[in-house]
Design a protein around this motif. Structure first.
Motif, PDB file in Angstrom:
ATOM      1  N   UNK A 195      48.569  36.086  40.657  1.00 33.83           N
ATOM      2  CA  UNK A 195      48.807  34.656  40.855  1.00 33.83           C
ATOM      3  C   UNK A 195      49.164  34.001  39.518  1.00 33.83           C
ATOM      4  N   UNK A 196      50.206  33.158  39.543  1.00 34.47           N
ATOM      5  CA  UNK A 196      50.595  32.323  38.399  1.00 34.47           C
ATOM      6  C   UNK A 196      50.433  30.868  38.828  1.00 34.47           C
ATOM      7  N   UNK A 197      49.790  30.081  37.956  1.00 30.70           N
ATOM      8  CA  UNK A 197      49.498  28.697  38.330  1.00 30.70           C
ATOM      9  C   UNK A 197      49.653  27.773  37.135  1.00 30.70           C
ATOM     10  N   UNK A 198      49.931  26.497  37.439  1.00 33.87           N
ATOM     11  CA  UNK A 198      49.967  25.433  36.431  1.00 33.87           C
ATOM     12  C   UNK A 198      48.713  24.594  36.583  1.00 33.87           C
ATOM     13  N   UNK A 199      48.115  24.229  35.453  1.00 35.47           N
ATOM     14  CA  UNK A 199      46.909  23.413  35.457  1.00 35.47           C
ATOM     15  C   UNK A 199      47.117  22.166  34.607  1.00 35.47           C
ATOM     16  N   UNK A 200      46.568  21.074  35.088  1.00 37.40           N
ATOM     17  CA  UNK A 200      46.622  19.820  34.333  1.00 37.40           C
ATOM     18  C   UNK A 200      45.229  19.191  34.331  1.00 37.40           C
ATOM     19  N   UNK A 201      44.909  18.527  33.231  1.00 38.52           N
ATOM     20  CA  UNK A 201      43.613  17.865  33.103  1.00 38.52           C
ATOM     21  C   UNK A 201      43.833  16.475  32.524  1.00 38.52           C
ATOM     22  N   UNK A 236      44.327  37.791  38.682  1.00 44.16           N
ATOM     23  CA  UNK A 236      44.445  38.701  39.819  1.00 44.16           C
ATOM     24  C   UNK A 236      43.315  38.395  40.791  1.00 44.16           C
ATOM     25  N   UNK A 237      43.650  38.336  42.064  1.00 47.85           N
ATOM     26  CA  UNK A 237      42.688  37.961  43.088  1.00 47.85           C
ATOM     27  C   UNK A 237      42.590  39.096  44.106  1.00 47.85           C
ATOM     28  N   UNK A 238      41.379  39.596  44.298  1.00 47.01           N
ATOM     29  CA  UNK A 238      41.126  40.576  45.355  1.00 47.01           C
ATOM     30  C   UNK A 238      40.617  39.829  46.584  1.00 47.01           C
ATOM     31  N   UNK A 239      41.175  40.145  47.727  1.00 47.39           N
ATOM     32  CA  UNK A 239      40.786  39.459  48.960  1.00 47.39           C
ATOM     33  C   UNK A 239      40.432  40.493  50.024  1.00 47.39           C
ATOM     34  N   UNK A 240      39.599  40.037  50.976  1.00 48.96           N
ATOM     35  CA  UNK A 240      39.188  40.880  52.088  1.00 48.96           C
ATOM     36  C   UNK A 240      39.360  40.073  53.377  1.00 48.96           C
ATOM     37  N   UNK A 241      39.793  40.737  54.445  1.00 53.24           N
ATOM     38  CA  UNK A 241      40.067  40.050  55.715  1.00 53.24           C
ATOM     39  C   UNK A 241      38.812  40.048  56.580  1.00 53.24           C
ATOM     40  N   UNK A 242      38.321  38.835  56.896  1.00 50.72           N
ATOM     41  CA  UNK A 242      37.137  38.673  57.740  1.00 50.72           C
ATOM     42  C   UNK A 242      37.321  37.480  58.666  1.00 50.72           C
ATOM     43  N   UNK A 250      36.955  39.068  44.603  1.00 46.81           N
ATOM     44  CA  UNK A 250      36.836  39.325  43.169  1.00 46.81           C
ATOM     45  C   UNK A 250      37.926  38.554  42.424  1.00 46.81           C
ATOM     46  N   UNK A 251      37.607  38.158  41.181  1.00 51.55           N
ATOM     47  CA  UNK A 251      38.540  37.423  40.333  1.00 51.55           C
ATOM     48  C   UNK A 251      38.672  38.131  38.995  1.00 51.55           C
ATOM     49  N   UNK A 252      39.896  38.287  38.548  1.00 46.04           N
ATOM     50  CA  UNK A 252      40.158  38.939  37.263  1.00 46.04           C
ATOM     51  C   UNK A 252      41.082  38.046  36.449  1.00 46.04           C
ATOM     52  N   UNK A 253      40.537  37.470  35.361  1.00 49.94           N
ATOM     53  CA  UNK A 253      41.333  36.569  34.512  1.00 49.94           C
ATOM     54  C   UNK A 253      41.861  37.282  33.272  1.00 49.94           C
ATOM     55  N   UNK A 254      41.847  38.621  33.287  1.00 48.25           N
ATOM     56  CA  UNK A 254      42.401  39.450  32.201  1.00 48.25           C
ATOM     57  C   UNK A 254      41.746  39.153  30.856  1.00 48.25           C
ATOM     58  N   UNK A 255      40.397  39.189  30.868  1.00 54.58           N
ATOM     59  CA  UNK A 255      39.648  39.052  29.630  1.00 54.58           C
ATOM     60  C   UNK A 255      39.244  37.654  29.289  1.00 54.58           C
ATOM     61  N   UNK A 256      39.727  36.684  30.013  1.00 57.59           N
ATOM     62  CA  UNK A 256      39.347  35.307  29.691  1.00 57.59           C
ATOM     63  C   UNK A 256      38.048  34.931  30.398  1.00 57.59           C
TER      64      UNK A 256
END
Length: 256
Positions: A195-201, A236-242, A250-256
């Motif tokens: 996933x690629x996303x833009x964030x604003x604050x 990276x987002x791991x998803x399961x169908x329920x 699960x969430x993977x922010x690549x070390x962040x």
């Protein structure tokens, strides 16, 4: 009469020896030649039969290594053939095993409808899970309860703890919007999405301070606007169908 004939024959033999040409190089000097007399024939001595004899011992010694190498070469070729045949069988068995493993049955490129469904639900989930309004903190809590499962619950709480604290302090509003996503794999009821996303604050405390400064300076003073902070994020987002939905496991922010 016999004495005269004997004398003539002896003279002919003497003349033949005197007029006989020199023997060529390598030819024995004592090799008899045809004399040209009536009924005379050339006689071969044992020296003339040398070329017809079997190879000498030196020739046998030179040919022996070549003959002895042939069996060795044949054995090596046979061994190489067996090895190549065994490797081909092993490689085929390994390939069949990999194709039969459940982890290799990726349908992300073949099941387009399911891929599109996963991308849509994950995009909406990430938008909700990573957006926060200090004025409505319950919205983030509800999103976490509805969309997270397994280890993703603790991962999300740890990732957003500092963000929520800063947002509450600065009275900020954080907005996350997914701009692009790609399904890396689909394995039955599980999938992984990049996933690629833009964030604003945007901090509302800046607006309040600007308004107070404007009131003190008078109507003609211009307040400095809060332009906010913008950044890009990738995870990276791991998803399961329920129960007909894709939940984030699960969430993977690549070390962040």
């Amino acid at each position: 009469m016999s004495t005269t004939r004997h004398h003539i024959n002896r003279q002919r033999r003497r003349q033949a020896r005197e007029t006989r040409p020199a023997a060529p190089a390598g030819r024995p000097q004592d090799t008899p030649v045809r004399t040209g007399g009536r009924g005379a024939t050339a006689v071969l001595t044992p020296a003339d039969t040398v070329s017809a004899d079997p190879p000498t011992a030196a020739g046998d010694e030179q040919a022996a290594p070549a003959r002895s190498r042939r069996p060795v070469v044949l054995i090596l070729l046979c061994a190489l053939t067996v090895l190549l045949g065994g490797f081909a069988g092993w490689a085929r068995a390994e390939a069949e095993g990999l194709r039969s493993e459940p982890a290799r049955s990726n349908t992300a490129l073949t099941d387009l409808a399911r891929t599109s469904e996963i991308k849509g639900q994950v995009a909406k989930a990430v938008d909700r899970l990573f957006s926060y309004d200090h004025a409505d903190p319950g919205a983030l809590d509800k999103a976490a309860k509805d969309l997270l499962t397994g280890e993703a619950v603790g991962q999300h709480r740890d990732l957003l703890a500092d963000v929520r604290a800063r947002a509450d302090e600065q009275k900020a509003v954080i907005t996350t919007t997914v701009t692009e996503s790609a399904v890396e794999r689909i394995d039955g009821d599980r999938a992984r999405v990049l996933v690629y996303a833009d964030q604003s604050s945007v901090a509302t405390t800046g607006k309040k301070a600007a308004t107070e400064q404007k009131d003190k300076a008078g109507e003609g003073a211009a307040a400095a606007p809060d332009e906010g902070v913008y950044a890009a994020a990738m995870l990276a987002v791991d998803v399961v169908h329920r129960d007909g939905r894709w939940l984030v496991s699960a969430l993977d922010t690549f070390g962040r």
